[in-house]
Design a protein around this motif. Structure first.
Motif, PDB file in Angstrom:
ATOM      1  N   SER A 341      -2.429  -3.922  -3.871  1.00 22.26           N
ATOM      2  CA  SER A 341      -2.135  -2.527  -4.212  1.00 22.26           C
ATOM      3  C   SER A 341      -1.292  -1.865  -3.129  1.00 22.26           C
ATOM      4  O   SER A 341      -0.334  -1.135  -3.426  1.00 22.26           O
ATOM      5  CB  SER A 341      -3.444  -1.755  -4.401  1.00 22.26           C
ATOM      6  OG  SER A 341      -4.219  -2.320  -5.440  1.00 22.26           O
ATOM      7  N   ARG A 361      -0.126   3.690   3.335  1.00 22.53           N
ATOM      8  CA  ARG A 361       0.098   2.472   2.563  1.00 22.53           C
ATOM      9  C   ARG A 361      -0.111   1.227   3.424  1.00 22.53           C
ATOM     10  O   ARG A 361      -0.709   0.234   2.987  1.00 22.53           O
ATOM     11  CB  ARG A 361       1.518   2.486   1.984  1.00 22.53           C
ATOM     12  CG  ARG A 361       1.738   3.517   0.881  1.00 22.53           C
ATOM     13  CD  ARG A 361       3.214   3.625   0.526  1.00 22.53           C
ATOM     14  NE  ARG A 361       3.469   4.414  -0.679  1.00 22.53           N
ATOM     15  CZ  ARG A 361       3.600   5.727  -0.700  1.00 22.53           C
ATOM     16  NH1 ARG A 361       3.488   6.428   0.436  1.00 22.53           N
ATOM     17  NH2 ARG A 361       3.837   6.358  -1.842  1.00 22.53           N
ATOM     18  N   SER A 436       3.172  -8.491  -3.293  1.00 26.12           N
ATOM     19  CA  SER A 436       2.071  -7.914  -4.058  1.00 26.12           C
ATOM     20  C   SER A 436       1.554  -8.897  -5.099  1.00 26.12           C
ATOM     21  O   SER A 436       0.337  -9.038  -5.295  1.00 26.12           O
ATOM     22  CB  SER A 436       2.534  -6.613  -4.730  1.00 26.12           C
ATOM     23  OG  SER A 436       1.504  -6.056  -5.511  1.00 26.12           O
ATOM     24  N   GLY A 440      -2.154 -10.569  -5.268  1.00 27.04           N
ATOM     25  CA  GLY A 440      -2.932 -10.495  -6.500  1.00 27.04           C
ATOM     26  C   GLY A 440      -3.366 -11.864  -6.974  1.00 27.04           C
ATOM     27  O   GLY A 440      -4.508 -12.056  -7.420  1.00 27.04           O
TER      28      GLY A 440
END
Length: 458
Positions: A341, A361, A436, A440
């Motif tokens: 994320s 972030r 990302s 994941g």
């Protein structure tokens, strides 16, 4: 005293300091030049995709030589490999600091990587001799925290150095620390005579060929190699097949093939490779984004990444303790989902982000990565018999470096295809999006360990 029962408390403290100093030095050095890559590329007159081999040369050398050097340490003694690696590493730091062309700098970094591999290949084995059996878990946890923190802190340290001086000092700064680590290693680390069994040269050659040709294929993609990339890729597959086949018939294999039959072990290794690939995609590409898109200086680029190592250092000790009570697959899966994320949010940054836009972030990425790393390392080491801890440690280091090297090489591929000019298709943005996806995927692989066949206590 029995060497397997560790060192006395006072000697242990000095030995732990020696191990922490050396391993943090070589790990930080892997990331130290990332922030300065745009400036180095400009000063040396080379393209951004070519400059990435300043990082890749070091990582490739470490990756391909870890298993052979670990096996050699079993034969001649771990401290000899450790001390020899520190000597080579420190000498090459001087050459890198005085390099005036890309070929010289890449060559020195390549050789320096072999020195770093000498330290990393036997580090876990030395931890076993330093700590008593009852505190071996504590030693492994401390070592994992040092590696994780040092790996993420490289850009921040680089920013601090570059705020006062030029990029050659990024390499020169390693010289006094290398000499100090060498002195402490000679004085305080246990020796170990080695097993004396024969070193299998053919296994070493096949191991180097497998990983070296694989990374050569990835580099070929970065430079538009086309179908010619199939040659090193096919060579890597053939060498890998021969390497694994040979290990099955050896009494002391260089690669512990039988351990991969354990789901808890193999799934943890797969998770580590994908997670470290995601980390490398971010760490290597972000400086280009901050400088080319956000218009920051190289010092500001390093400082913008500070939130990542701070978050890792904050959460890693707690995640290690949680791994004693909760399934590692769940903990690592949650951490990697958070990291995915955070990387996606970084890819969605506005063209002129504020420091706050970046910091929160980056903190999400660091918290997720720190939540994953300590439990996953524990799972790899805890899923094998105690007598195979050294082999498991070698695979752990190799998986981390294979992921980091593949990630850095993939950045070169993306930059070669997309470019590094500002815009929605900026190479760094694409690299962050790919990172990302890798994080994941690692989260999904980690969650498969929740099945009964791969629970934490296997």
């Amino acid at each position: 005293m029995d060497a397997t029962d560790g060192l006395p408390p006072r000697e242990r403290r000095w030995a732990v300091f020696s191990l922490a100093l050396a391993i943090s030095l070589v790990v930080v050095d892997m990331a130290l030049s990332n922030v300065a890559l745009p400036t180095i590329a400009r000063d040396l007159g080379v393209s951004p995709s070519s400059s990435i081999w300043i990082v890749n040369a070091y990582q490739v050398a470490v990756t391909v030589s870890l298993l052979p050097l670990a096996a050699l340490g079993d034969i001649i003694g771990y401290r000899r490999i450790y001390v020899g690696g520190l000597i080579l590493f420190t000498a090459c730091a001087l050459i890198s600091a005085t390099a005036d062309s890309l070929p010289v700098l890449v060559a020195s970094r390549l050789v320096q990587g072999f020195g770093a591999a000498g330290v990393m290949s036997v580090n876990t084995a030395l931890v076993r001799f330093v700590y008593p059996r009852a505190k071996l878990g504590q030693g492994v946890g401390m070592n994992s925290l040092v590696v994780a923190t040092a790996s993420a802190a490289g850009p921040t340290i680089a920013a601090a150095v570059l705020s006062f001086t030029t990029w050659p000092w990024l390499f020169a700064i390693a010289i006094p620390f290398g000499l100090t680590a060498l002195l402490f290693a000679v004085l305080f680390l246990p020796g170990g005579s080695g097993s004396g069994h024969r070193f299998d040269i053919l296994s070493a050659v096949l191991s180097v060929a497998t990983l070296g040709l694989l990374l050569a294929a990835v580099d070929g993609l970065a430079h538009g190699g086309g179908v010619l990339v199939l040659l090193p890729l096919g060579g890597s597959a053939l060498a890998g097949w021969l390497f694994v086949r040979r290990q099955r018939g050896l009494p002391m294999p260089m690669l512990p093939v039988e351990l991969f039959a354990r789901p808890a072990f193999s799934l943890s290794v797969a998770t580590a490779i994908a997670a470290y690939m995601a980390q490398s995609l971010a760490i290597v590409s972000l400086p280009f984004y901050f400088i080319a898109v956000a218009g920051r200086t190289q010092v500001e680029a390093g400082l913008l990444m500070t939130a990542w190592p701070i978050a890792v250092a904050a959460v890693a000790p707690f995640s290690g303790r949680l791994a004693d009570r909760y399934p590692v697959g769940l903990l690592a899966g949650i951490g990697l989902a958070a990291m995915a994320s955070g990387l996606f949010l970084l890819a969605m940054l506005p063209p002129s982000p504020t420091a706050a836009d970046v910091a929160w972030r980056m903190a999400i990425c660091g918290l997720g990565f720190g939540f994953f790393q300590a439990p996953n390392n524990r799972a790899i080491l805890a899923s094998v018999p105690r007598e195979r801890s050294g082999a498991a440690g070698g695979v752990l280091s190799t998986s981390r470096l294979l992921g980091q090297t593949s990630g850095a090489a993939l950045v070169a591929v993306i930059f070669g295809i997309v470019g590094t000019q500002p815009g929605a298709g900026h190479g760094a943005v694409v690299a962050l999006a790919v990172g990302s996806c890798c994080a994941g995927l690692a989260a999904l692989v980690s969650l498969t360990r929740l099945g009964g066949f791969a629970r934490r206590g296997e």
